[in-house]
Design a protein around this motif. Structure first.
Motif, PDB file in Angstrom:
ATOM      1  N   LEU A 240      30.370  34.880  33.345  1.00  0.00           N
ATOM      2  CA  LEU A 240      30.769  36.007  34.184  1.00  0.00           C
ATOM      3  C   LEU A 240      31.384  37.127  33.358  1.00  0.00           C
ATOM      4  CD1 LEU A 240      32.326  34.061  37.203  1.00  0.00           C
ATOM      5  CD2 LEU A 240      30.029  35.028  37.003  1.00  0.00           C
ATOM      6  N   THR A 241      32.150  36.772  32.344  1.00  0.00           N
ATOM      7  CA  THR A 241      32.738  37.782  31.469  1.00  0.00           C
ATOM      8  C   THR A 241      31.648  38.566  30.752  1.00  0.00           C
ATOM      9  OG1 THR A 241      34.734  36.438  31.151  1.00  0.00           O
ATOM     10  CG2 THR A 241      34.303  38.174  29.535  1.00  0.00           C
ATOM     11  N   VAL A 247      37.877  37.757  34.785  1.00  0.00           N
ATOM     12  CA  VAL A 247      38.022  36.372  35.242  1.00  0.00           C
ATOM     13  C   VAL A 247      39.416  35.862  34.886  1.00  0.00           C
ATOM     14  CG1 VAL A 247      37.088  34.027  35.100  1.00  0.00           C
ATOM     15  CG2 VAL A 247      35.554  35.998  34.854  1.00  0.00           C
ATOM     16  N   ARG A 248      40.043  35.222  35.873  1.00  0.00           N
ATOM     17  CA  ARG A 248      41.355  34.603  35.655  1.00  0.00           C
ATOM     18  C   ARG A 248      41.299  33.152  36.111  1.00  0.00           C
ATOM     19  NH1 ARG A 248      45.666  34.342  39.247  1.00  0.00           N
ATOM     20  NH2 ARG A 248      44.662  35.876  40.611  1.00  0.00           N
ATOM     21  N   GLU A 249      41.792  32.239  35.261  1.00  0.00           N
ATOM     22  CA  GLU A 249      41.795  30.815  35.608  1.00  0.00           C
ATOM     23  C   GLU A 249      42.867  30.530  36.658  1.00  0.00           C
ATOM     24  OE1 GLU A 249      42.099  28.206  32.322  1.00  0.00           O
ATOM     25  OE2 GLU A 249      40.384  29.065  31.241  1.00  0.00           O
ATOM     26  N   GLY A 251      44.253  27.071  38.183  1.00  0.00           N
ATOM     27  CA  GLY A 251      44.158  25.616  38.167  1.00  0.00           C
ATOM     28  C   GLY A 251      43.107  25.162  37.171  1.00  0.00           C
ATOM     29  N   GLY A 252      42.806  23.889  37.206  1.00  0.00           N
ATOM     30  CA  GLY A 252      41.885  23.335  36.222  1.00  0.00           C
ATOM     31  C   GLY A 252      40.453  23.791  36.370  1.00  0.00           C
ATOM     32  N   ALA A 253      39.937  23.838  37.608  1.00  0.00           N
ATOM     33  CA  ALA A 253      38.522  24.154  37.807  1.00  0.00           C
ATOM     34  C   ALA A 253      38.325  25.397  38.661  1.00  0.00           C
ATOM     35  CB  ALA A 253      37.818  22.966  38.462  1.00  0.00           C
ATOM     36  N   GLY A 254      39.380  26.174  38.870  1.00  0.00           N
ATOM     37  CA  GLY A 254      39.287  27.358  39.726  1.00  0.00           C
ATOM     38  C   GLY A 254      39.317  28.648  38.931  1.00  0.00           C
ATOM     39  N   LEU A 255      38.657  29.671  39.469  1.00  0.00           N
ATOM     40  CA  LEU A 255      38.613  30.995  38.861  1.00  0.00           C
ATOM     41  C   LEU A 255      38.847  32.047  39.937  1.00  0.00           C
ATOM     42  CD1 LEU A 255      35.321  30.612  36.759  1.00  0.00           C
ATOM     43  CD2 LEU A 255      37.663  30.338  35.911  1.00  0.00           C
ATOM     44  N   ARG A 256      39.487  33.149  39.573  1.00  0.00           N
ATOM     45  CA  ARG A 256      39.570  34.324  40.432  1.00  0.00           C
ATOM     46  C   ARG A 256      38.820  35.434  39.718  1.00  0.00           C
ATOM     47  NH1 ARG A 256      42.778  35.615  44.900  1.00  0.00           N
ATOM     48  NH2 ARG A 256      41.951  37.559  45.767  1.00  0.00           N
ATOM     49  N   VAL A 257      37.796  35.961  40.369  1.00  0.00           N
ATOM     50  CA  VAL A 257      36.852  36.872  39.709  1.00  0.00           C
ATOM     51  C   VAL A 257      36.837  38.215  40.421  1.00  0.00           C
ATOM     52  CG1 VAL A 257      34.469  37.165  38.925  1.00  0.00           C
ATOM     53  CG2 VAL A 257      35.432  34.857  39.164  1.00  0.00           C
ATOM     54  N   THR A 258      36.861  39.297  39.652  1.00  0.00           N
ATOM     55  CA  THR A 258      36.701  40.645  40.203  1.00  0.00           C
ATOM     56  C   THR A 258      35.628  41.373  39.406  1.00  0.00           C
ATOM     57  OG1 THR A 258      38.476  41.503  38.769  1.00  0.00           O
ATOM     58  CG2 THR A 258      39.089  40.802  41.000  1.00  0.00           C
ATOM     59  N   GLY A 259      35.060  42.381  40.044  1.00  0.00           N
ATOM     60  CA  GLY A 259      34.060  43.200  39.358  1.00  0.00           C
ATOM     61  C   GLY A 259      32.646  42.698  39.465  1.00  0.00           C
ATOM     62  N   ILE A 260      32.407  41.701  40.313  1.00  0.00           N
ATOM     63  CA  ILE A 260      31.066  41.153  40.495  1.00  0.00           C
ATOM     64  C   ILE A 260      31.009  40.510  41.877  1.00  0.00           C
ATOM     65  CG2 ILE A 260      31.599  38.889  39.501  1.00  0.00           C
ATOM     66  CD1 ILE A 260      28.833  38.925  38.175  1.00  0.00           C
ATOM     67  N   SER A 261      29.854  40.569  42.524  1.00  0.00           N
ATOM     68  CA  SER A 261      29.749  40.069  43.891  1.00  0.00           C
ATOM     69  C   SER A 261      29.614  38.550  43.924  1.00  0.00           C
ATOM     70  CB  SER A 261      28.536  40.688  44.591  1.00  0.00           C
ATOM     71  OG  SER A 261      27.324  40.198  44.026  1.00  0.00           O
ATOM     72  N   ALA A 262      29.930  37.972  45.086  1.00  0.00           N
ATOM     73  CA  ALA A 262      29.781  36.524  45.257  1.00  0.00           C
ATOM     74  C   ALA A 262      28.329  36.108  45.108  1.00  0.00           C
ATOM     75  CB  ALA A 262      30.321  36.118  46.630  1.00  0.00           C
ATOM     76  N   ASP A 263      27.410  36.911  45.624  1.00  0.00           N
ATOM     77  CA  ASP A 263      25.986  36.589  45.501  1.00  0.00           C
ATOM     78  C   ASP A 263      25.571  36.485  44.035  1.00  0.00           C
ATOM     79  OD1 ASP A 263      25.663  36.510  48.211  1.00  0.00           O
ATOM     80  OD2 ASP A 263      24.755  38.507  48.375  1.00  0.00           O
ATOM     81  N   ARG A 264      26.052  37.419  43.220  1.00  0.00           N
ATOM     82  CA  ARG A 264      25.686  37.406  41.800  1.00  0.00           C
ATOM     83  C   ARG A 264      26.314  36.216  41.088  1.00  0.00           C
ATOM     84  NH1 ARG A 264      21.870  37.736  38.366  1.00  0.00           N
ATOM     85  NH2 ARG A 264      22.439  38.597  36.316  1.00  0.00           N
ATOM     86  N   ILE A 265      27.542  35.859  41.466  1.00  0.00           N
ATOM     87  CA  ILE A 265      28.176  34.668  40.882  1.00  0.00           C
ATOM     88  C   ILE A 265      27.347  33.427  41.182  1.00  0.00           C
ATOM     89  CG2 ILE A 265      30.208  33.157  41.002  1.00  0.00           C
ATOM     90  CD1 ILE A 265      31.874  35.685  41.557  1.00  0.00           C
TER      91      ILE A 265
END
Length: 305
Positions: A240-241, A247-249, A251-265
């Motif tokens: 994603l980067t 991208v920000r971590e 927890g262990g397996a979670g990410l908070r993402v900005t600048g890109i759509s959920a569909d693209r993720i």
């Protein structure tokens, strides 16, 4: 197509528009946004040749508006609903515009009907409410059936029914393949009406992107993603980067993402064989994004509430 390139306008020591470049294409409604004093009205006036740029160029359909012999056939505009002689009737006002551009009388009757003023065509504009004057201004913009339309605060004074009508009108005009550029302070309406935004502040470009992309840049907006384990999360973070996301971590397996759509993720995760356990969009309103991203461009900020 409207093409603005390095457009600049100075009034003495004050720079109202500062090397501004953007475009507005056919087939979509472009919202033209900015705080008071951002240079929106000045830019629109330069598009129509009503004031001379200090530098740069602006073309409509490939040439300057002043080069058009019958301007209303190429560009329709509503810049100020009050610029109608108060002693002239709605019909007389439109007939004068039509004659100057060699437009037939039937077209005047047609646009009066379209904007809901046919029954008051003989009334003097000085007795019109602000909403009625807005409708008359829109009729004038539509008169030449032009491929390009410019509107500056067209919703002022309209009742809820009128706002819904204008929203539908803009969508229809864009659907017919026209260029529709709308300047407005009503963020909720732009959120429902515009396809893309051009946002300026202090005469400079802040953003030129879709409504969704602009809103996604606000604090609090973004997408929560959870993968099957921390290893996959790190892999996905790298993917994603590389796509330009932040991208920000979490927890262990979670990410908070900005600048890109959920569909693209989701597409990228699938392409790299990564299993997602969560994909949640956290939306911000256009108003929230606008206030945050133009905060440094407000000319006369008010005190904190």
């Amino acid at each position: 197509m409207i093409e603005v390139s390095e457009l600049t306008k100075r009034y003495g020591r004050t720079t109202a528009v500062d090397s501004l470049s953007f475009s507005a294409g056919a087939g979509e409604v472009t919202g033209f946004l900015g705080p008071n004093g951002a240079g929106k009205s000045t830019t629109l006036r330069m598009m129509l040749g009503l004031c001379e740029p200090s530098g740069g160029t602006v073309t409509v359909g490939g040439c300057a508006f002043r080069e058009r012999r019958r301007g209303l056939r190429h560009v329709g505009a509503l810049l100020d609903a009050g610029q109608v002689h108060p002693g002239r009737s709605a019909g007389a006002h439109l007939h004068a515009l039509a004659r100057s551009n060699r437009i037939g009388r039937k077209r005047v009757a047609s646009v009066l009907e379209e904007v809901g003023l046919a029954e008051v065509a003989g009334r003097r504009a000085g007795g019109f409410s602000l909403g009625m004057r807005q409708r008359l201004g829109i009729a004038g913009a539509l008169l030449g059936d032009p491929p390009v339309l410019l509107f500056d605060e067209p919703l002022n004074g309209l009742d809820p029914q009128g706002v819904l009508w204008v929203r539908s009108l803009f969508r229809r005009l864009a659907g017919e393949g026209r260029v529709v550029l709308v300047s407005s302070h009503l963020m909720a309406e732009m959120e429902h009406t515009a396809d893309r935004l051009v946002v300026i502040g202090r005469g400079r470009l802040i953003a030129q992107e879709s409504v969704a992309e602009f809103a996604a840049r606000a604090a609090g907006a973004g997408v929560s993603v959870r993968t099957s384990d921390a290893v996959d999360a790190r892999v996905l973070a790298g993917v994603l980067t590389a796509e330009g996301a932040s991208v920000r971590e979490v927890g262990g397996a979670g990410l908070r993402v900005t600048g890109i759509s959920a569909d693209r993720i989701a597409q990228l995760a699938f392409a790299h064989g990564l299993l997602l356990g969560e994909l949640t969009t956290h939306a911000a309103s256009l108003e929230q994004a606008f206030l945050q991203l133009t905060a440094d461009s407000v000319e006369y900020p008010t005190g904190a509430p």
